[in-house]
Every structure is written in structure tokens, then in C-alpha cells.
Design a protein around this motif. Structure first.
Motif, PDB file in Angstrom:
ATOM      1  N   GLU A   6      40.031  22.868  23.542  1.00  0.00           N
ATOM      2  CA  GLU A   6      41.327  23.217  23.184  1.00  0.00           C
ATOM      3  C   GLU A   6      42.339  22.154  23.970  1.00  0.00           C
ATOM      4  N   LEU A   7      43.022  21.495  23.293  1.00  0.00           N
ATOM      5  CA  LEU A   7      43.781  20.284  23.881  1.00  0.00           C
ATOM      6  C   LEU A   7      45.360  20.641  23.806  1.00  0.00           C
ATOM      7  N   PHE A   8      46.297  20.360  24.914  1.00  0.00           N
ATOM      8  CA  PHE A   8      47.338  20.796  25.185  1.00  0.00           C
ATOM      9  C   PHE A   8      48.012  19.533  25.619  1.00  0.00           C
ATOM     10  N   LEU A   9      49.343  19.466  25.331  1.00  0.00           N
ATOM     11  CA  LEU A   9      50.205  18.330  25.870  1.00  0.00           C
ATOM     12  C   LEU A   9      51.519  19.153  26.621  1.00  0.00           C
ATOM     13  N   GLU A  10      51.668  18.494  27.462  1.00  0.00           N
ATOM     14  CA  GLU A  10      53.081  18.884  28.364  1.00  0.00           C
ATOM     15  C   GLU A  10      54.303  17.765  28.193  1.00  0.00           C
ATOM     16  N   LEU A  11      55.236  17.905  27.700  1.00  0.00           N
ATOM     17  CA  LEU A  11      56.156  17.001  27.796  1.00  0.00           C
ATOM     18  C   LEU A  11      57.555  17.295  28.485  1.00  0.00           C
ATOM     19  N   ARG A  12      57.884  16.433  29.366  1.00  0.00           N
ATOM     20  CA  ARG A  12      58.902  16.195  30.063  1.00  0.00           C
ATOM     21  C   ARG A  12      60.110  15.403  29.570  1.00  0.00           C
ATOM     22  N   LEU A  13      61.264  15.733  29.900  1.00  0.00           N
ATOM     23  CA  LEU A  13      62.633  14.878  29.197  1.00  0.00           C
ATOM     24  C   LEU A  13      63.587  14.587  30.232  1.00  0.00           C
ATOM     25  N   THR A  14      63.850  13.223  30.153  1.00  0.00           N
ATOM     26  CA  THR A  14      64.711  12.833  30.630  1.00  0.00           C
ATOM     27  C   THR A  14      65.991  11.832  29.959  1.00  0.00           C
ATOM     28  N   THR A  57      67.771  15.216  34.219  1.00  0.00           N
ATOM     29  CA  THR A  57      66.451  15.315  34.036  1.00  0.00           C
ATOM     30  C   THR A  57      66.164  16.656  34.126  1.00  0.00           C
ATOM     31  N   TYR A  58      65.459  17.197  32.965  1.00  0.00           N
ATOM     32  CA  TYR A  58      64.982  18.384  32.820  1.00  0.00           C
ATOM     33  C   TYR A  58      63.848  18.920  33.682  1.00  0.00           C
ATOM     34  N   SER A  59      63.941  20.104  34.139  1.00  0.00           N
ATOM     35  CA  SER A  59      62.548  20.556  34.696  1.00  0.00           C
ATOM     36  C   SER A  59      61.980  21.487  33.786  1.00  0.00           C
ATOM     37  N   LYS A  60      62.272  21.851  32.670  1.00  0.00           N
ATOM     38  CA  LYS A  60      61.569  22.512  31.457  1.00  0.00           C
ATOM     39  C   LYS A  60      60.557  21.766  31.047  1.00  0.00           C
ATOM     40  N   VAL A  61      59.479  22.411  31.113  1.00  0.00           N
ATOM     41  CA  VAL A  61      57.959  21.721  30.384  1.00  0.00           C
ATOM     42  C   VAL A  61      57.765  22.276  28.810  1.00  0.00           C
ATOM     43  N   PHE A  62      57.597  21.382  28.048  1.00  0.00           N
ATOM     44  CA  PHE A  62      57.260  21.898  26.775  1.00  0.00           C
ATOM     45  C   PHE A  62      55.659  21.736  26.611  1.00  0.00           C
ATOM     46  N   THR A  63      54.835  22.853  26.425  1.00  0.00           N
ATOM     47  CA  THR A  63      53.668  22.688  26.186  1.00  0.00           C
ATOM     48  C   THR A  63      53.147  22.960  24.883  1.00  0.00           C
ATOM     49  N   LEU A  64      52.472  22.015  24.132  1.00  0.00           N
ATOM     50  CA  LEU A  64      52.185  21.888  22.756  1.00  0.00           C
ATOM     51  C   LEU A  64      50.696  21.824  22.606  1.00  0.00           C
ATOM     52  N   ASP A  65      50.183  22.398  21.628  1.00  0.00           N
ATOM     53  CA  ASP A  65      48.904  22.401  20.958  1.00  0.00           C
ATOM     54  C   ASP A  65      48.767  21.071  20.414  1.00  0.00           C
ATOM     55  N   PHE A  66      47.851  20.157  20.647  1.00  0.00           N
ATOM     56  CA  PHE A  66      47.522  18.905  20.261  1.00  0.00           C
ATOM     57  C   PHE A  66      46.345  18.835  19.229  1.00  0.00           C
ATOM     58  N   TYR A 172      60.191  21.299  39.396  1.00  0.00           N
ATOM     59  CA  TYR A 172      60.868  22.501  39.008  1.00  0.00           C
ATOM     60  C   TYR A 172      62.184  22.454  39.898  1.00  0.00           C
ATOM     61  N   ARG A 173      63.305  23.131  39.374  1.00  0.00           N
ATOM     62  CA  ARG A 173      64.485  22.790  39.933  1.00  0.00           C
ATOM     63  C   ARG A 173      64.937  24.539  39.828  1.00  0.00           C
ATOM     64  N   THR A 174      65.171  25.026  41.204  1.00  0.00           N
ATOM     65  CA  THR A 174      65.470  26.560  41.135  1.00  0.00           C
ATOM     66  C   THR A 174      67.002  26.478  40.523  1.00  0.00           C
ATOM     67  N   GLU A 175      67.427  27.909  40.683  1.00  0.00           N
ATOM     68  CA  GLU A 175      68.913  28.094  40.222  1.00  0.00           C
ATOM     69  C   GLU A 175      69.712  28.001  41.562  1.00  0.00           C
ATOM     70  N   THR A 176      71.068  27.793  41.464  1.00  0.00           N
ATOM     71  CA  THR A 176      71.763  27.711  42.495  1.00  0.00           C
ATOM     72  C   THR A 176      72.507  28.994  42.969  1.00  0.00           C
ATOM     73  N   VAL A 177      72.178  29.023  44.353  1.00  0.00           N
ATOM     74  CA  VAL A 177      72.905  30.189  45.065  1.00  0.00           C
ATOM     75  C   VAL A 177      74.230  29.956  45.588  1.00  0.00           C
ATOM     76  N   MET A 178      75.124  30.532  45.271  1.00  0.00           N
ATOM     77  CA  MET A 178      76.637  30.142  45.662  1.00  0.00           C
ATOM     78  C   MET A 178      76.731  30.625  46.619  1.00  0.00           C
ATOM     79  N   ASN A 179      77.660  29.675  47.502  1.00  0.00           N
ATOM     80  CA  ASN A 179      78.247  30.077  48.680  1.00  0.00           C
ATOM     81  C   ASN A 179      77.422  30.781  49.746  1.00  0.00           C
ATOM     82  N   ASN A 180      76.392  30.137  50.049  1.00  0.00           N
ATOM     83  CA  ASN A 180      75.239  30.718  50.908  1.00  0.00           C
ATOM     84  C   ASN A 180      74.343  29.733  51.525  1.00  0.00           C
TER      85      ASN A 180
END
Length: 545
Positions: A6-14, A57-66, A172-180
Motif C-alpha cells: 500500500e503506497l501513500f504520498l505526503e504532499l506539502r505546499l509553499t 508555508t503550510y504545515s498541513k500535510v495532505f496524505t493520499l493513496d497512490f 508543524y506550526r502550533t497555534e498562537t498563544v496571545m499575550n503570554n
């Protein structure tokens, strides 16, 4: 013969070069990935929204069946999101580009073109084989440098992987924690492959930023780590790194650090597949709810959506059979609960002529076989026969309320929760011809059902305006109850049947059921419920007619 792989591809976008919307604001870009299936474009997933950014530059990774033997067509759509809920209804479409998965499988650069828009998008592809373990990480920090004059820093953390060619890949990019200055970031999961390509000693560059609304984030500091070091937090111990700003280290004589980053938890999660659960004995419990509101038209009239043509099934039957025939293969002794929505049952106990007006018993979720004690029908053919037999006994009514049937199935699913085993997963198929009238109650019912082993498929039949129904599908932002509680999981899939009117039944089934395997896996993994090994479960289902 070669073993099945079973093959998968991970795609990252900028992206680079997104034009400013106007002189006062920068775009808030998001990319939506669509895949073509039987001539129809279906959304697969979308990136996060990055506010005020022209080179995201997106931290989201698309995982697709190939599938090497197939041409898998993709379309990347670029939107400028100008609403707080990150949905597409009010977004500005900037442009799109079409390609195949084969073309981007070795990484490539494409141009997203639109009206007065030409954006370069870098697509980085990476191959995965089989199922990949996931890592759950929980970071916090203390005493970070304050980069703001009138308030405290708004920190977020980025983790980059150092590739073999010395380039850095955002993981990965975390969320922003405001004023802390002492933020605690939300726990997150990444695949071991994404984090370090399976190399526990691969360097990871971690950077802490102070978020600014104009997109020009202030640098706080960075540190290097490896997954081998992170594993030290598996036993409940904390792992700490000083966050260093190299410029301050050179310029300031007594400089120690710009704060401390702490890994509070590192957990390795074994990811099981949908087939692992099915082979371990998990059964799919299938329930159908059919809309019998008056808007469908009199079933005796050939214009009615419920009209039984002697040679051709109506749209309700087409959708029912297409989806049901797939689900019945995942239950050893398949029987389906079948209910009608919002009909009036004609009472036959009236005296002979001259008769008074018929007595009507209105129901929002009554068994199609009229047996409330046992509403299940034997196989999909049994459902079809019960549907056809009940039509003369009903008067179509209204309004369209679907919350009661969701609550009915959820009640059964809640009993499965107490077993703490992966033995029954519930799928509710709702076939309806119009917009529902109990939207608030339905939202509440879906939010509660998202905590249960349950998925909901809604197929819109006929030519009504189903735009409001998209709200129930978590693809367009996060569904919330009227009280503001968000869904725990995205469990709803909505499709209008008219999109598949001229396609094969397999196309409809593939579209509405595509998310179910991941929903099953996500639920049981979130509960820490492992599948039974096949030797612990022996199916006694007979094959053949």
C-alpha cells in the motif's frame, strides 16, 4: 507474485507571490485540494489559513493513496479567507491549477492562475509505505523574551526537519498563544515519518516566534533537538531546551537564553488501519432514514421523487442501494434499521363509508416495516421491499426534522462506548429532498454524536437548494452546537445526488463512504481502543447467495 504494498504520498505546499488584496490588508490564504472521481471534483482536504501572508508555508500535510496504474487528477484551489470561521462561503477565489498525482510525485513547481493572479506553488512529495506510527507531543515554554511594547509576546512554535540535502522542511506550526510569556501549546500529533523520516537522530530545528498581525513575526529564538531526545518525555519526565537568539548571544555579555521550551509529553501511538478493525471483528451497523415529507410529491404521481417506476428505480432507491451494498459487506449478518422521516401513518381502523377524514399518526422516525420492536430489514433487498410496501400506507407530511433519528442511532452507539471494544460502529444514511427545519436541534445532536462510534451520511435527493446543508459537513469550518460547543470529530458527509445522476452507483458510494474508514480509525485511536487480532475473532458469515 509481488506482495501487496500500500503506497501513500505526503504532499506539502509553499506559495510565493500572492498579491495584496488592497493597500490596507494582506491576503489570508488557504489552499483546497480536490481530486477527480468519476468525472466529479470532490474536496479531499484543505490547508490551515495563514493570516496576513503573501508567501505562506503550510504545515498541513495532505496524505493520499497512490495508484501507479491510475491517472489521479488533482486540483489545487487558492482562496483568500476573509471571515473569522475560516469557511469558503465568503472567501475570495484567487485561482487554481490542475495536475496529476503522478506529476507531483517527485515534487514540482506549479503556477496557480486566476483573474489578475499568478502564484507559484511548490509541491513537495514524500512517499510513505504502509501505516505509520504517530507521535503525540505537548510543548510549553517559560520566561520567553517580551517583543511587544504595550503587551506581552504572542508566541508560537515551529518545528522544521533537516533533510538530507540540508534544506529545512516545516513539520508543524502550533497555534498562537496571545499575550503570554509562559505559553502552553495544545497537544498535537505528527507522523514519525513527517517528524524525522524514521531517523531518531535526525536534527530538528525548533523556532519560537512572536506573532504580529501584519505577518512580520518577531524572532524570539531557536533550539535544536532530535526525536531521540524527545523520547525522554515518554516516561512522564520533562525534557527542556534553552531557546537561544544567536544575535543576543554575541552582543550581550551576560546573555543566557530567551526562554526555556519544555516538552511535557511524548507518546508513540500505533496507528491501526480500517482493515485491522474489520478483521478484528468490528461490525458496521447500518441505519437508513428516508424523507417522506410532502415536498417529495404524491408517490402515485410520476413526478414524485417517491414514484415507483416499473423499470427504473427512483433516486431514493439508487442512493440506498449504492451505499447499502457496500456497507453490508462489513457485517457478518447484515440487517439494516430503516425508518421514515416526517410521514403520517394512515389508520385503517375507521368505520366503513361514509368514512370520516382519515386518522393520522405523525412520526419523525417510524420503522418502515411498522415494527418498532424490530425495525431491521434483512439485507439491502429487505430494505428496498419494505420501502416499496410502506408507500401506500403513508401520507407524506412535514416538516423535515432529522434530529430525532440522529438521537435514536446515537442512543444505540452510546451503549457500544461502555464495552471499550471495537465491535460495532454505526453509520446513519439520511436521504432527504430538502433543507431540514430543525437545524439547531440537528447541530446539537451531531455535536453529541461526534463523541460516539458513529458517522452520518446525508444524500440530498431532487433539485432543492442544499447550500445550508453544507453547514453540517465539517469541511467548511467547524460545526458547533447552538451553545458554541464544537464537534469532537468531523462525522458528517453531505452530497447532492444530482452531482451523480449520470454517474455509476460506484461513484456515489465512493464519494459518500470515502471518509468512513478514517472516521472509524480516528474514533478508536482517540479512545486508545486497539483492534482484536484476527485469531480472537472468527467471522461466521456465509458467502454466496
Amino acid at each position: 507474485m509481488l506482495p501487496f504494498l500500500e503506497l501513500f504520498l505526503e504532499l506539502r505546499l509553499t506559495c510565493k507571490g500572492i498579491s495584496d488584496r488592497d493597500a490596507l490588508s494582506k491576503p489570508d490564504p488557504c489552499i483546497v485540494l480536490n481530486m477527480q472521481s468519476h468525472g466529479q471534483w470532490m474536496e479531499v482536504d484543505r490547508t490551515e489559513v495563514i493570516r496576513s501572508c503573501v508567501n505562506p508555508t503550510y504545515s498541513k500535510v495532505f496524505t493520499l493513496d497512490f495508484y501507479f496504474e491510475e491517472v489521479q487528477r488533482l486540483r489545487f484551489e487558492l482562496y483568500d479567507i476573509n471571515s473569522s470561521h475560516n469557511g469558503l462561503k465568503e472567501a475570495i477565489f484567487l485561482g487554481s491549477v490542475e495536475c496529476t498525482l503522478g506529476q507531483v510525485s517527485h515534487s514540482s513547481t506549479a503556477l496557480i492562475k486566476g483573474k489578475n493572479v499568478c502564484v507559484c506553488v511548490q509541491i513537495t512529495a514524500e512517499e510513505l509505505t504502509g501505516n505509520d506510527d504517530y507521535i503525540e507531543l505537548s510543548f510549553s515554554a517559560r520566561k520567553l523574551d517580551d517583543k511587544d511594547f504595550f503587551s506581552k509576546s504572542d508566541p508560537f512554535l515551529e518545528i522544521h526537519r533537516l533533510n538530507d540535502d540540508a534544506t529545512l522542511q516545516l513539520v508543524y506550526r502550533t497555534e498562537t498563544v496571545m499575550n503570554n510569556l509562559n505559553p502552553v501549546w495544545k497537544t498535537f500529533k505528527v507522523s514519525l515519518n513527517s517528524l524525522c523520516s524514521g531517523d531518531h537522530e535526525r536534527k530538528l530545528q525548533c523556532t519560537v516566534w512572536d506573532w504580529d498581525s501584519n505577518g512580520k513575526h518577531d524572532y524570539i529564538g531557536e533550539f535544536e533537538a532530535t526525536f531521540k531526545e524527545m523520547r525522554g518525555a515518554i516516561d512522564g519526565r520533562q525534557v527542556q531546551w534553552p531557546c537561544i537568539n544567536p544575535k543576543y548571544k554575541v552582543k550581550k555579555k551576560n546573555y543566557k537564553n530567551s526562554g526555556i521550551v519544555i516538552l511535557n509529553q511524548c507518546k508513540i501511538i500505533k496507528m491501526h488501519s480500517f482493515l485491522d478493525y474489520i478483521m478484528g471483528g468490528c461490525q458496521i451497523q447500518f441505519t437508513v432514514a428516508i424523507d417522506f415529507t410532502a415536498s417529495n410529491g404524491d408517490p402515485r404521481n410520476s413526478c414524485s421523487l417517491h414514484y415507483i417506476h416499473p423499470y427504473q428505480p427512483n433516486e431514493y432507491l439508487k442512493a440506498l442501494v449504492a451505499v447499502g451494498e457496500i456497507c453490508q459487506d462489513y457485517d457478518s449478518f447484515f440487517s439494516a434499521g430503516c425508518f421514515f422521516l416526517d410521514a403520517a401513518i394512515k389508520q385503517t381502523s375507521c368505520p366503513p363509508p361514509p368514512p370520516p377524514p382519515p386518522l393520522l399518526q405523525v412520526s419523525h422516525d417510524f420503522a418502515v416495516n411498522f415494527n418498532e420492536e424490530n425495525p431491521e430489514c434483512a439485507g439491502i433487498q429487505g430494505v428496498v421491499e419494505a420501502y416499496q410496501a410502506c408507500l401506500p400506507k403513508l401520507q407524506l407530511y412535514g416538516p423535515t426534522n432529522i434530529a430525532p433519528i440522529i438521537q435514536k442511532v446515537a442512543k444505540s452507539a452510546s451503549q457500544e462506548v461502555h464495552t471499550k471494544e471495537a465491535m460495532q460502529y454505526f453509520i446513519l444514511l439520511i436521504l432527504t429532498d430538502g433543507v431540514i427545519t430543525d437545524m439547531a436541534d440537528t447541530r446539537e445532536a451531531i455535536v453529541q454524536a461526534s463523541h460516539l462510534p458513529m458517522s452520518i451520511i446525508i444524500v440530498g435527493v431532487g433539485n432543492a437548494d442544499f447550500s445550508d446543508m453544507q453547514m453540517l459537513d465539517g469541511d467548511d469550518g467547524i460545526l458547533r452546537s447552538p451553545k458554541g460547543e464544537p464537534v469532537l470529530r468531523d462525522i458528517v458527509q453531505f452530497v447532492p445526488f444530482r452531482n451523480f445522476k449520470h454517474a455509476s452507483p460506484a461513484a456515489l458510494a465512493k464519494s459518500v463512504l470515502a471518509e468512513v474508514p478514517n472516521q472509524v480509525v480516528d474514533y478508536y485511536n482517540s479512545k486508545g481502543i486497539k483492534p482484536k487480532v484476527p485469531s480472537q475473532y472468527q467471522s461466521s458469515r456465509p458467502f454466496g447467495p
